[in-house]
Scaffold this motif. Structure first.
Motif, short mmCIF file in Angstrom:
data_model
loop_
_atom_site.label_atom_id
_atom_site.label_comp_id
_atom_site.label_asym_id
_atom_site.label_seq_id
_atom_site.Cartn_x
_atom_site.Cartn_y
_atom_site.Cartn_z
N VAL A 152 -4.44 4.78 11.22
CA VAL A 152 -4.50 6.24 11.27
C VAL A 152 -3.19 6.82 11.84
O VAL A 152 -2.51 6.15 12.61
N SER A 232 1.24 8.80 5.36
CA SER A 232 2.12 9.38 4.35
C SER A 232 2.03 8.61 3.04
O SER A 232 1.63 7.44 3.01
N THR A 235 4.22 5.36 3.04
CA THR A 235 3.60 4.21 3.70
C THR A 235 2.41 3.70 2.89
O THR A 235 2.18 2.49 2.80
N GLU A 384 6.18 17.82 1.54
CA GLU A 384 5.29 18.07 2.67
C GLU A 384 6.14 18.28 3.92
O GLU A 384 6.79 17.35 4.39
#
Ligand code: NAD
Length: 490
Positions: A152, A232, A235, A384
């Motif tokens: 997370v 992201s 990743t 983003e």
């Protein structure tokens, strides 16, 4: 209970706090003040190995033998413990992440609700008989996938820990959770609470650490059966690669560049005010931030004016002040990145009509920012930014709105503001996003599937669909004797 910020935080492995064997201990500072917060351990490869062994031992032992009703009771007990400790958890989260208490308080409760909701789904875990003719009895079994690695990010640490852990535990899996190295504190407290309410040792393990080292080692570990990742898109792609060779189950919740689309027939005050909430909540550091405000050409100037007004009205400040609506960003490095995007917007012709300069003084504060005169192809309309920055983009008609809404690689959420509900439903079918809300700036609730289209990932969180991703389906067939078991007579 006072917030134990002076504490040293270890890892959490096999039901107890553990010193890192080959990780390290780091000083964490409060993003909003720069002041020291706590010492926290990161896990090295040997620590991850220990956690995976503990998770394997638990699923093959106590947890694997725990009946569904007892799993349900334990998840409710954990939800109760979260609620009982909500004040401590919210303050700890606010100090660690810089987010306003006004945000972290409900997020702690969402974590609790995730456990309650997933406890309620345990009764739905069932196989079935599959009639294939009288001579063979065929049925299915649902089994937990096994040991799960869950990774997370730093933006919603306790809420996302709840989103991840609850379905895995409901399904009967065990977990090695890796929070971001910068924001491990509430996940570690959650693991302590899990142990206190009686969830067996090894079911919930927490190994904070950096992505390319701790995270990659965990994802690649041969003892891990499934990887559930939130973070992201870059990743996420890397994690898919790591999971490809061993064919690990993987689900990905990734980034977004979500539109709020305002038609001329909408209630403009509500549409723009609610969109301001949708972007400035958590200082824009939300995957589902409505960071593109699409306005019909005839009302474009009114929307820009209102957006600037609303941005100026957001109460920014000490995140521990209960009146504060927006706290600081996660770090000064992240603030520099956000400001870099605003500068790029200026360079591409955007007009900054609110905010746009880092706040002076301590802490990683950045003001609510509005960029006008933005076109769909520009950097600030595509990438983003993950900060309190909204780009206002004009559109001509419904078709143009759909074209612009879909003109990004992401597809997480979208909102349509209109006085015509039929239009909202028409757009719901044409916009490529995992969630579409109509005249509502948020859409994540326990029970409602949340996740992405396109490069916002795949898999869904918070719903029955999520539970299924933690289960395998096994077909069992028994010959009743009427059909030959050896058709060739060999
Ligand atoms: P990130 O991808 O840099 O990091 C996320 C987590 O992955 C961190 O714990 C990090 O340590 C770990 N990680 C990094 N590299 C890794 C690797 N090679 N192997 C294993 N683990 C690795 O993302 P971030 O910047 O921390 O978080 C923000 C991103 O998360 C944004 O793009 C945001 O949209 C996304 N996000 C998505 C959702 C969703 O539900 N879709 C929710 C929250 C955040």
């Amino acid at each position: 209970m006072a917030v134990a910020t002076e504490r040293e935080y270890g890892l959490f492995i096999d039901g107890e706090t553990a010193e890192p064997a080959d990780g390290e201990v780091r000083e964490l500072a409060e993003p909003a003040t720069g002041k020291p917060l706590a010492k926290a351990a990161t896990a090295g490869p040997a620590d991850v190995d220990r956690a995976v062994v503990a998770a394997r031992t638990a699923i093959e032992g106590a947890w694997g033998k725990t009946p569904p009703n007892e799993r349900s009771r334990l998840l409710h007990a954990l939800a109760d413990a979260i609620v009982a400790n909500r004040k401590e958890l919210a303050e700890l989260e606010t100090r660690n992440v810089g987010k306003a208490l006004l945000s972290t308080k409900p997020e702690v409760l969402v974590a609790a609700e995730s456990f309650r909701y997933m406890a309620s789904t345990i009764g739905s875990i069932e196989g079935g008989t599959r009639p294939i003719g009288g001579s063979i009895l065929s049925y299915t079994l649902k089994e937990p996938v096994g040991v799960c690695a869950q990774i997370v990010p730093w933006n919603y640490p306790i809420m996302l820990a709840g989103w991840k852990l609850a379905p895995a535990l409901a399904a009967g899996c065990t977990v090695v959770l890796k929070p971001d190295a910068a924001t491990p504190l509430t996940a570690l407290r959650l693991a302590e609470l899990a142990a206190e309410v009686g969830i067996p040792a090894g079911v919930v393990n927490v190994v904070p650490g950096d992505g390319p080292t701790t995270g990659a080692h965990l994802v690649s570990h041969p003892g891990v059966d499934k990887v559930s990742f939130t973070g992201s898109t870059a990743t996420g792609s890397e994690i898919m690669r790591l999971c490809a060779d061993p064919v690990k189950r993987v689900s990905l919740e990734l980034g977004g560049k979500s539109p709020a689309i305002v038609f001329a027939d909408a209630d403009l005050e509500d549409a723009v005010g609610s969109t301001a909430y949708g972007i400035y909540y958590a200082a824009g550091q939300s995957c589902d931030a409505r960071s593109r405000l699409l306005a019909e050409r005839s009302i474009y100037d009114d929307v820009v004016r209102l957006a600037a007004e609303k941005a100026g009205a957001v109460r920014v400040g000490d995140p521990l002040d209960p009146e504060t609506q927006m706290g600081s960003l996660i770090s000064e490095a992240h603030r520099a990145k956000v400001h870099g995007y605003v500068e790029a917007g200026r360079g591409e012709g955007a007009e900054v009509v609110a905010g746009g300069e880092p706040a002076a003084g301590d802490g990683a504060f950045y003001p609510p920012t509005v960029l006008a005169e933005v076109e769909s192809g520009q950097t600030v309309a595509r990438e983003e930014i993950f900060g309190p920055v909204v780009a206002v983009i004009p559109f001509e008609d419904e078709d143009d709105a759909v074209r612009i809404a879909n003109d990004v690689r992401y597809g997480l959420v979208a909102t349509v503001w209109t006085g015509d509900p039929a239009r909202g439903h028409r757009l719901a079918r044409r916009i490529k996003s995992g969630t579409l809300t109509i005249n509502l700036p948020y859409g994540a609730f326990p029970g409602v599937p949340f996740g992405g289209y396109k490069q916002s990932g795949f898999g869904r969180e918070q719903a029955l669909e999520t539970l299924q991703t933690y289960l395998e389906t096994k077909a069992v067939l028994l010959s009743t004797g009427a059909r030959p078991s050896n058709p060739w007579g060999l």
